[in-house]
Design a protein around this motif. Structure first.
Motif, PDB file in Angstrom:
ATOM      1  N   GLU A   1       0.843  -1.250   0.127  1.00  0.00           N
ATOM      2  CA  GLU A   1       0.006   0.020   0.153  1.00  0.00           C
ATOM      3  C   GLU A   1       0.917   1.221   0.058  1.00  0.00           C
ATOM      4  O   GLU A   1       0.512   2.171  -0.673  1.00  0.00           O
ATOM      5  N   LEU A   2       1.989   1.294   0.859  1.00  0.00           N
ATOM      6  CA  LEU A   2       3.006   2.234   0.743  1.00  0.00           C
ATOM      7  C   LEU A   2       3.490   2.704  -0.553  1.00  0.00           C
ATOM      8  O   LEU A   2       3.537   3.968  -0.841  1.00  0.00           O
ATOM      9  N   LEU A   3       3.812   1.570  -1.207  1.00  0.00           N
ATOM     10  CA  LEU A   3       4.490   1.853  -2.476  1.00  0.00           C
ATOM     11  C   LEU A   3       3.829   2.407  -3.442  1.00  0.00           C
ATOM     12  O   LEU A   3       3.926   3.348  -4.291  1.00  0.00           O
ATOM     13  N   LEU A   4       2.455   1.817  -3.381  1.00  0.00           N
ATOM     14  CA  LEU A   4       1.443   2.517  -4.302  1.00  0.00           C
ATOM     15  C   LEU A   4       1.208   3.825  -4.201  1.00  0.00           C
ATOM     16  O   LEU A   4       0.771   4.547  -5.075  1.00  0.00           O
ATOM     17  N   LYS A   5       1.034   4.127  -2.954  1.00  0.00           N
ATOM     18  CA  LYS A   5       0.687   5.569  -2.568  1.00  0.00           C
ATOM     19  C   LYS A   5       1.815   6.515  -2.963  1.00  0.00           C
ATOM     20  O   LYS A   5       1.640   7.484  -3.477  1.00  0.00           O
ATOM     21  N   ALA A   6       2.853   6.154  -2.773  1.00  0.00           N
ATOM     22  CA  ALA A   6       4.287   6.883  -2.955  1.00  0.00           C
ATOM     23  C   ALA A   6       4.216   7.042  -4.551  1.00  0.00           C
ATOM     24  O   ALA A   6       4.939   7.968  -5.042  1.00  0.00           O
ATOM     25  N   SER A   7       3.993   6.078  -5.138  1.00  0.00           N
ATOM     26  CA  SER A   7       3.919   5.962  -6.700  1.00  0.00           C
ATOM     27  C   SER A   7       2.837   6.789  -7.427  1.00  0.00           C
ATOM     28  O   SER A   7       2.817   6.750  -8.690  1.00  0.00           O
ATOM     29  N   TRP A   8       1.867   7.232  -6.762  1.00  0.00           N
ATOM     30  CA  TRP A   8       0.803   7.855  -7.204  1.00  0.00           C
ATOM     31  C   TRP A   8      -0.250   7.109  -7.983  1.00  0.00           C
ATOM     32  O   TRP A   8      -0.426   7.279  -9.169  1.00  0.00           O
ATOM     33  N   LEU A   9      -0.269   5.705  -7.730  1.00  0.00           N
ATOM     34  CA  LEU A   9      -0.824   4.622  -8.436  1.00  0.00           C
ATOM     35  C   LEU A   9      -2.085   4.279  -7.522  1.00  0.00           C
ATOM     36  O   LEU A   9      -2.128   4.357  -6.413  1.00  0.00           O
ATOM     37  N   ASN A  10      -3.066   3.687  -8.335  1.00  0.00           N
ATOM     38  CA  ASN A  10      -4.189   3.173  -7.376  1.00  0.00           C
ATOM     39  C   ASN A  10      -3.891   1.929  -6.813  1.00  0.00           C
ATOM     40  O   ASN A  10      -3.885   0.835  -7.254  1.00  0.00           O
ATOM     41  N   PRO A  11      -4.105   2.007  -5.405  1.00  0.00           N
ATOM     42  CA  PRO A  11      -3.913   0.652  -4.549  1.00  0.00           C
ATOM     43  C   PRO A  11      -4.776  -0.155  -4.875  1.00  0.00           C
ATOM     44  O   PRO A  11      -4.413  -1.311  -4.113  1.00  0.00           O
ATOM     45  N   SER A  12      -5.877  -0.185  -5.299  1.00  0.00           N
ATOM     46  CA  SER A  12      -6.991  -0.979  -5.430  1.00  0.00           C
ATOM     47  C   SER A  12      -6.940  -1.893  -6.481  1.00  0.00           C
ATOM     48  O   SER A  12      -7.483  -2.943  -6.601  1.00  0.00           O
ATOM     49  N   ARG A  13      -6.139  -1.475  -7.507  1.00  0.00           N
ATOM     50  CA  ARG A  13      -5.770  -2.263  -8.653  1.00  0.00           C
ATOM     51  C   ARG A  13      -5.049  -3.622  -8.375  1.00  0.00           C
ATOM     52  O   ARG A  13      -3.790  -3.375  -7.995  1.00  0.00           O
ATOM     53  N   VAL A  14      -5.532  -4.715  -8.521  1.00  0.00           N
ATOM     54  CA  VAL A  14      -4.919  -5.943  -8.324  1.00  0.00           C
ATOM     55  C   VAL A  14      -3.666  -6.497  -9.152  1.00  0.00           C
ATOM     56  O   VAL A  14      -2.865  -6.725  -8.692  1.00  0.00           O
ATOM     57  N   ASP A  15      -3.472  -6.021 -10.554  1.00  0.00           N
ATOM     58  CA  ASP A  15      -2.249  -5.931 -11.313  1.00  0.00           C
ATOM     59  C   ASP A  15      -1.203  -5.156 -10.658  1.00  0.00           C
ATOM     60  O   ASP A  15       0.044  -5.592 -10.528  1.00  0.00           O
ATOM     61  N   LEU A  16      -1.638  -3.969 -10.118  1.00  0.00           N
ATOM     62  CA  LEU A  16      -0.503  -3.126  -9.529  1.00  0.00           C
ATOM     63  C   LEU A  16      -0.132  -3.526  -8.261  1.00  0.00           C
ATOM     64  O   LEU A  16       1.170  -3.565  -7.971  1.00  0.00           O
ATOM     65  N   GLN A  17      -1.087  -4.266  -7.647  1.00  0.00           N
ATOM     66  CA  GLN A  17      -0.616  -4.853  -6.243  1.00  0.00           C
ATOM     67  C   GLN A  17       0.496  -6.190  -6.501  1.00  0.00           C
ATOM     68  O   GLN A  17       1.258  -6.183  -5.607  1.00  0.00           O
ATOM     69  N   ALA A  18       0.427  -6.689  -7.625  1.00  0.00           N
ATOM     70  CA  ALA A  18       1.128  -8.010  -7.854  1.00  0.00           C
ATOM     71  C   ALA A  18       2.388  -7.569  -7.985  1.00  0.00           C
ATOM     72  O   ALA A  18       3.375  -7.984  -7.758  1.00  0.00           O
ATOM     73  N   GLU A  19       2.735  -6.372  -8.838  1.00  0.00           N
ATOM     74  CA  GLU A  19       3.838  -5.766  -9.396  1.00  0.00           C
ATOM     75  C   GLU A  19       4.424  -5.151  -8.028  1.00  0.00           C
ATOM     76  O   GLU A  19       5.657  -5.435  -7.931  1.00  0.00           O
ATOM     77  N   ALA A  20       3.625  -4.663  -7.228  1.00  0.00           N
ATOM     78  CA  ALA A  20       4.319  -3.829  -5.968  1.00  0.00           C
ATOM     79  C   ALA A  20       4.869  -4.937  -4.989  1.00  0.00           C
ATOM     80  O   ALA A  20       5.825  -4.604  -4.393  1.00  0.00           O
ATOM     81  N   SER A  21       4.018  -6.007  -4.966  1.00  0.00           N
ATOM     82  CA  SER A  21       4.519  -7.163  -4.179  1.00  0.00           C
ATOM     83  C   SER A  21       6.056  -7.175  -4.605  1.00  0.00           C
ATOM     84  O   SER A  21       6.817  -7.875  -3.325  1.00  0.00           O
ATOM     85  N   LYS A  22       6.203  -7.729  -5.799  1.00  0.00           N
ATOM     86  CA  LYS A  22       7.834  -8.069  -6.059  1.00  0.00           C
ATOM     87  C   LYS A  22       8.661  -7.005  -5.685  1.00  0.00           C
ATOM     88  O   LYS A  22       9.682  -7.287  -5.172  1.00  0.00           O
TER      89      LYS A  22
END
Length: 881
Positions: A212-233
């Motif tokens: 969640e922190l990475l997606l916030k800091a990246s100005w990306l939508n934290p609810s998108r599953v595809d972005l969560q998968a990339e952020a997890s890596k």
């Protein structure tokens, strides 16, 4: 940092500066009265900054702080709390968020930069300029500020942020007098716990809400599953360190890369991304990840230049260790390594890595009893621990580094420094390992990851002066890595040793022949049987010619070649050699010699694989009785004998699944207790027990065991080791029985891809993987997907048969036999054609003869492949090496 932020219900101050502190604080406190129109004093009173608008998680820590500070008691008593942890973990941000949320609770908040005595002093001077302090006629000194704060009746809070350098006693001198108020400290130095109770101290670890922190800091939508998968890596690669994640987000948000491409850039430019000032992120920390640790390094360097000799020695040792440890593995750095190295270190010749050896002497002094004196070593560690650059492990004498600290300490070095420190680590590791394999297994298990890491990260210059030394060390490291399951790394070293000895000593020198035998054993462990067979045949021919047929080394060469033949399915040839080995050892060494026992064990294994189970049983009963009598019931060799006899009895029908379960539980418990959880024999016992649990319908228990086996083998051996791939296949079989077909399919595909790439399409294990995947697809009614792997497995396909539902069920029996082979169910696998005949009676859509005849041919063809799998499957047999 300055700013304007007034929190409702409280006055908040951030104070900073650079002046030196007075040596005594309260002793020189004076209250100056009768001041009117007094001037303001030198001191800055910036207001407390906001917490980051991207602050994420840490709810458990904030809840603990709220509970601690909001609890009231009848007796007025000051409350203290310490947040400690490595730089960049988010201690300051947690405090800011806590104060923000508790703004109605505290009447005043004094926020002091405690990074040095000077910053605290200047901050206290600034407090004298507060409007609330003016009526008290303070004299502008830090002492007067402390007395004024101590006299306050209100519920104030005082935060000492970044108290990393001062000792607990030095920091305590700046606490206000009295028992009122609340004090919150952030520090990298866990010894600040002396200022409070253990229960009022908390180590801040990795962030659970890192995605969640990475997606916030990246100005990306934290609810998108595809972005969560990339952020997890990404957060996994950054080890969930908040500052590193914030910086990564800032880089992505800048448009320099996308979240999908970040890891590729990070792998190539890690040092830049973690150290460049442009990527400091949004946390307002003011420093990059690498900069925050660099400040600690500079402070240790400064201590190394002080006038206090003891302080100098501790700091210099800390710097030495900080150069040495990056060329070990980041976890499990044990004092035992240095204790062994100290004793062996004196035996190194001056010409061999002499510079590294001479510097290392400072860490490895011996005491009067000729054992290692670890005083200076621990003094250096104490300094590193105080800055959270090193962490003490769960047991005494074991230490670790955060992976990013580990990388930083290596990245900051010049090439020359890397060569020096990696050579020192290499010498320390080589000195710690004896040639005679007499050290405890647990020590060798702990040492292997450090050897592997050093070989990967180190820069050792190889020339004529170091050739002999490296030959000896690579030989030691080779057998260690092979023993501990790092066969690929062992192969590389052993190949270098063989090349060097071929060139320097000649092809038929005894040491060259030993190098050849060691490399062959590693090839066998990697299931590269053709390469092993070629080398072992050469070793046996040479020893036969030079040493004679009955020389012990020749007999070992026979035993090794027989083991390779057994693994290749050349069972008749293996049996002949093993009988010869056993006869010679019986005559020369005697019946009770350990080598004779292993010759009997290996012969029994080959007989069992040949189906001569009655003969195998007789031998294994003799072995078990003899080992029980000589070594006792809990000796590892006795446990091996028990496991092997159980397998043979089951093949003879003398041991039910329930009885086998009981035996295997005994074997697993004994190995856990005697060898430890990570020992290869323990992992094999766990794998065998899991298969038995599955056969008894205890699939949930089997799943738990097989997940442990797969995780252990992945961690220890790597994802592409044959035993890891077997663990994947076994877990897939259990998932199928549990009805978790999606998980099973994923693993089956992974197994097939790995075996295709590593072993080739024609290898029996690859054929087994194709058959298993085809069967799974048919079970899931994915007939189109099943068609390709099944066609590859079976040579002939009758088009009429393929249309029959019953035929599809029959065809599934052939891959099912392969599954049983892969899980150890040999007798069921051999009987696959019998199961096919039973299904013949249910056919109604095709004539009886037409249905059975083509399938019988196909089963007959596939049966020979199944026998190859049976002969290649490892089943509790300990090969000689």
């Amino acid at each position: 940092m300055s700013g304007t932020n007034v929190l409702s219900g409280a006055h908040n101050f951030v104070v900073s500066g650079t002046l030196n502190a007075a040596s005594t604080v309260l002793d020189r406190l004076q209250i100056i009265q009768n001041f009117s129109n007094r001037p303001t004093f030198h001191g800055i009173i910036p207001l407390m900054p906001n917490s980051s608008n991207r602050f994420t998680g840490r709810k458990d820590i904030i809840a603990k702080l709220k509970e601690h500070f909001s609890t009231t008691s009848k007796i007025q008593k000051r409350k203290y709390f310490l947040l400690h942890g490595m730089g960049g973990v988010g201690k300051t941000q947690i405090c800011l968020k806590f104060i923000e949320e508790m703004s109605d609770f505290f009447s005043m908040v004094f926020w002091l930069d405690a990074s040095s005595a000077g910053t605290i002093t200047q901050g206290l001077k600034g407090i004298c300029n507060l409007p609330e302090a003016l009526p008290c006629a303070l004299d502008g000194s830090p002492e007067s500020a402390l007395l004024w704060i101590g006299s306050l009746k209100d519920n104030y809070a005082m935060v000492f942020d970044n108290a990393d350098v001062l000792t607990p006693a030095e920091l305590e001198a700046y606490f206000p007098p009295g028992q009122r108020g609340n004090i919150l400290i952030t520090s990298r130095n866990f010894t600040m716990q002396h200022l409070t109770l253990p229960e009022n101290s908390l180590e801040v670890g990795q962030l659970n809400d890192a995605i969640e922190l990475l997606l916030k800091a990246s100005w990306l939508n934290p609810s998108r599953v595809d972005l969560q998968a990339e952020a997890s890596k990404i957060v996994k690669e950054l080890f969930c360190l908040p500052l590193a994640i914030d910086q990564a987000g800032a880089y992505i948000a800048s448009g320099a890369t996308s979240i999908n491409d970040y890891l590729e850039k990070y792998s190539k430019h890690k040092k830049t991304l973690l150290s460049h000032a442009e990527f400091t992120g949004a946390s307002r920390y003011g420093r990059t990840v690498y900069q925050t640790w660099e400040l600690s390094y500079m402070e240790i360097e400064e201590r190394a230049q002080s006038d206090d000799s003891q302080r100098v020695d501790a700091a210099k040792t800390a710097l030495l260790l900080l150069g040495l440890f990056p060329f070990f593995h980041h976890q499990g750095i044990t004092e035992e390594i240095f204790a062994y190295a100290a004793v062996q270190h004196g035996k190194i010749l001056e010409s061999e890595l002499s510079l590294a050896s001479s510097v290392l002497c400072k860490l490895l002094p011996l005491n009067e009893a000729d054992s290692w004196d670890n005083f200076i070593f621990r003094e250096g560690l104490r300094v590193l621990i105080s800055f959270s650059l090193i962490k003490q492990g769960p047991s005494n004498g074991v230490y670790s580094m955060h992976p990013l600290v580990h990388a930083w300490s290596r990245d900051r070095m010049t090439l020359s420094e890397k060569q020096t420190y990696s050579s020192m680590a290499f010498v320390a590791l080589s000195c710690s390992l004896n040639n005679d394999r007499s050290q405890p297994y647990g020590f060798r298990r702990a040492l292997a990851p450090h050897v592997k890491a050093n070989l990967q990260q180190g820069i050792i210059s190889e020339d004529q002066t170091t050739a002999n030394y490296l030959d000896d060390v690579y030989t030691k490291f080779g057998w260690l890595l092979q023993e501990q399951g790092y066969s690929c790394e062992a192969k590389e070293l052993q190949f270098q040793v063989l090349e060097l000895r071929n060139r320097v000593l000649g092809v038929e020198h005894p040491d060259t022949i030993w190098a050849m035998a060691n490399l062959a054993a590693t090839y066998r462990n990697l299931e590269k049987h053709l390469e092993a067979e070629k080398l072992e045949t050469q070793v046996l021919d040479t020893r036969n010619r030079i040493l004679g047929v009955e020389h012990p080394d020749t007999i070992w060469a026979m035993a090794n070649l027989a083991a390779t033949w057994r693994n290749m399915g050349k069972l008749t040839e293996a049996e002949k050699l093993e009988i010869q080995v056993l006869n010679v050892r019986n005559r020369i060494l005697g019946v009770d010699h350990p080598d004779t026992f292993w010759a009997m064990t290996n012969l029994a294994a080959t007989l069992r694989n040949l189906g001569k189970c009655t003969e195998a049983e007789k031998i294994e009963i003799t072995i078990l009785d003899s080992r029980n009598r000589r070594f006792g019931a809990e000796h590892p060799d006795t446990i091996w004998a028990m496991a092997n006899l159980a397998a043979t009895c089951r093949n003879l029908g003398k041991c039910t699944e329930a009885e086998k379960l009981e035996i295997q539980i005994q074997v697993l418990e004994a190995r856990n207790r005697l060898l430890g959880v990570g020992h290869p024999d323990t992992i094999w016992a766990m794998a065998n027990l899991a298969v038995t649990c599955r056969n008894l319908g205890k699939c949930t228990e089997a799943e738990k065991l097989e997940i442990q086996v797969l995780e252990a083998r992945s961690r220890i051996l790597g994802d592409e080791h044959p035993e890891t791939i077997w663990a994947m296949a076994n877990l897939a079989a259990t998932y199928e029985k549990l009805g978790e077909h999606t998980k099973a399919e994923k693993l089956r595909i992974q197994v097939l891809d790995l075996r295709n790439r590593i072993l080739g399409a024609e290898h029996p294990d690859t054929i087994s993987a194709k058959a298993n995947l085809a069967e799974l697809y048919r079970h899931l009614a994915k007939h189109r997907e099943a068609e390709k792997p099944e066609i590859q497995v079976v040579d002939e396909v009758n088009p009429n048969l393929a249309e029959s539902t019953e035929a599809k069920m029959l065809e599934a029996q052939v891959p099912d036999a392969t599954t049983k082979v892969s899980t150890g169910e040999y007798s069921e696998a051999v009987g696959a054609d019998t199961n096919v005949a039973m299904h013949d009676a249910i056919s109604s859509s095709q004539p009886k003869g037409h249905l059975f005849t083509p399938l019988a041919k196909r089963v007959s063809k596939f049966k020979s492949k199944l026998m190859g799998l049976i002969h290649n499957k490892k089943g509790g047999i300990k090969n000689p090496s």
